[in-house]
Design a protein around this motif. Structure first.
Motif, PDB file in Angstrom:
ATOM      1  N   ARG A  24      19.365  11.810   4.218  1.00  0.00           N
ATOM      2  CA  ARG A  24      19.304  10.738   5.222  1.00  0.00           C
ATOM      3  C   ARG A  24      20.641  10.031   5.230  1.00  0.00           C
ATOM      4  O   ARG A  24      21.215   9.764   4.180  1.00  0.00           O
ATOM      5  CB  ARG A  24      18.198   9.758   4.884  1.00  0.00           C
ATOM      6  N   VAL A  25      21.129   9.707   6.402  1.00  0.00           N
ATOM      7  CA  VAL A  25      22.448   9.092   6.546  1.00  0.00           C
ATOM      8  C   VAL A  25      22.321   7.858   7.428  1.00  0.00           C
ATOM      9  O   VAL A  25      21.656   7.900   8.463  1.00  0.00           O
ATOM     10  CB  VAL A  25      23.442  10.083   7.208  1.00  0.00           C
ATOM     11  N   LEU A  26      22.960   6.776   6.999  1.00  0.00           N
ATOM     12  CA  LEU A  26      23.004   5.590   7.854  1.00  0.00           C
ATOM     13  C   LEU A  26      23.814   5.905   9.100  1.00  0.00           C
ATOM     14  O   LEU A  26      24.789   6.658   9.050  1.00  0.00           O
ATOM     15  CB  LEU A  26      23.667   4.423   7.126  1.00  0.00           C
TER      16      LEU A  26
ATOM     17  N   SER B 284      26.809   1.750   9.062  1.00  0.00           N
ATOM     18  CA  SER B 284      27.740   1.943   7.939  1.00  0.00           C
ATOM     19  C   SER B 284      29.150   1.453   8.243  1.00  0.00           C
ATOM     20  O   SER B 284      29.866   1.027   7.330  1.00  0.00           O
ATOM     21  CB  SER B 284      27.766   3.407   7.499  1.00  0.00           C
TER      22      SER B 284
ATOM     23  N   ALA C  60      22.124  -1.549   0.734  1.00  0.00           N
ATOM     24  CA  ALA C  60      21.778  -0.293   0.070  1.00  0.00           C
ATOM     25  C   ALA C  60      20.364  -0.329  -0.498  1.00  0.00           C
ATOM     26  O   ALA C  60      19.620   0.644  -0.378  1.00  0.00           O
ATOM     27  CB  ALA C  60      22.794   0.012  -1.023  1.00  0.00           C
TER      28      ALA C  60
ATOM     29  N   ARG D  97      17.754  -0.140   2.393  1.00  0.00           N
ATOM     30  CA  ARG D  97      17.729   1.139   3.110  1.00  0.00           C
ATOM     31  C   ARG D  97      17.655   2.354   2.184  1.00  0.00           C
ATOM     32  O   ARG D  97      17.808   3.472   2.625  1.00  0.00           O
ATOM     33  CB  ARG D  97      18.976   1.273   3.986  1.00  0.00           C
TER      34      ARG D  97
ATOM     35  N   VAL E 197      19.802   3.449   0.013  1.00  0.00           N
ATOM     36  CA  VAL E 197      21.065   4.177  -0.032  1.00  0.00           C
ATOM     37  C   VAL E 197      21.383   4.469  -1.496  1.00  0.00           C
ATOM     38  O   VAL E 197      21.431   3.558  -2.316  1.00  0.00           O
ATOM     39  CB  VAL E 197      22.208   3.353   0.611  1.00  0.00           C
ATOM     40  N   THR E 198      21.583   5.732  -1.813  1.00  0.00           N
ATOM     41  CA  THR E 198      21.855   6.127  -3.192  1.00  0.00           C
ATOM     42  C   THR E 198      23.310   6.536  -3.422  1.00  0.00           C
ATOM     43  O   THR E 198      23.770   6.530  -4.558  1.00  0.00           O
ATOM     44  CB  THR E 198      20.954   7.303  -3.617  1.00  0.00           C
ATOM     45  N   HIS E 199      24.026   6.884  -2.355  1.00  0.00           N
ATOM     46  CA  HIS E 199      25.413   7.327  -2.475  1.00  0.00           C
ATOM     47  C   HIS E 199      26.227   6.829  -1.286  1.00  0.00           C
ATOM     48  O   HIS E 199      25.687   6.675  -0.186  1.00  0.00           O
ATOM     49  CB  HIS E 199      25.503   8.854  -2.533  1.00  0.00           C
ATOM     50  N   VAL E 200      27.501   6.603  -1.527  1.00  0.00           N
ATOM     51  CA  VAL E 200      28.415   6.160  -0.479  1.00  0.00           C
ATOM     52  C   VAL E 200      29.645   7.052  -0.509  1.00  0.00           C
ATOM     53  O   VAL E 200      30.267   7.233  -1.561  1.00  0.00           O
ATOM     54  CB  VAL E 200      28.845   4.689  -0.681  1.00  0.00           C
TER      55      VAL E 200
END
Length: 178
Positions: A35-37, A42, A55, A58, A60-63
């Motif tokens: 899944r991508v913002l 972003s 994060a 939503r 979010v686990t990685h950037v």
């Protein structure tokens, strides 16, 4: 995916840097397990630190972030993938491509980041385009996003130049008797 930063000598490549980051978002979004913002979400942030409050909401686990440098014939991307919430560095890579290979760069970035996460790669979906046309297209996208008349008019000019170059690229084999 954060907007890539322009680190070129004259700092004129931010539209290209952001266009490439947007294309990476599109490539990652095509992956069934990631899944991508959206770009609209972003691109509000310029660092993993700034993204932390969102994060958690939503999941979010990685950037993924990066810096773009363009020279006369090459584009270099210095990329880094951080795990959240502690912002630990998961992966770092420097990619450099000839301008002729620019249209393949976003997919290459997405697939290398997916590999770092232990996920399967995304298959190529778009045909390779003329590199000059692709760069004009990416730049046009960024001007279009301003949603202001001057930006939209600039975008239209960039898009028309991209179309014109693509048509020349397509007709070249015919003119050369191939």
């Amino acid at each position: 995916v954060l907007p890539f930063k322009d680190t070129s000598a004259h700092k004129l490549e931010q539209p290209l840097a952001e266009g490439l980051a947007e294309q990476v978002i599109g490539a990652l979004a095509a992956h069934g397990q990631v899944r991508v913002l959206s770009r609209a979400t972003s691109f509000q942030f310029d660092s993993p630190d700034a993204l932390l409050p969102l994060a958690e909401q939503r999941f979010v686990t990685h950037v993924l972030g990066g810096e773009l440098t363009r020279s006369a014939q090459r584009v270099s991307l210095s990329l880094h993938l951080h795990g959240l919430p502690r912002q630990r560095l998961v992966w770092r890579e420097a990619l450099e491509v000839e301008l002729a290979d620019l249209s393949r760069l976003a997919l290459n970035v997405a697939n290398q980041a997916l590999q770092a996460l232990g996920a399967a790669p995304v298959a190529a979906t778009a045909p390779v385009t003329a590199p000059d046309a692709y760069e004009l297209y990416l730049t046009g996208l960024q001007h279009q996003r301003t949603a202001q008349l001057p930006g939209i008019l600039k975008a239209r000019t960039y898009f028309q130049r991209a179309i014109d170059l693509s048509l020349i690229h397509i007709s070249e084999p015919t003119r050369l008797g191939m």
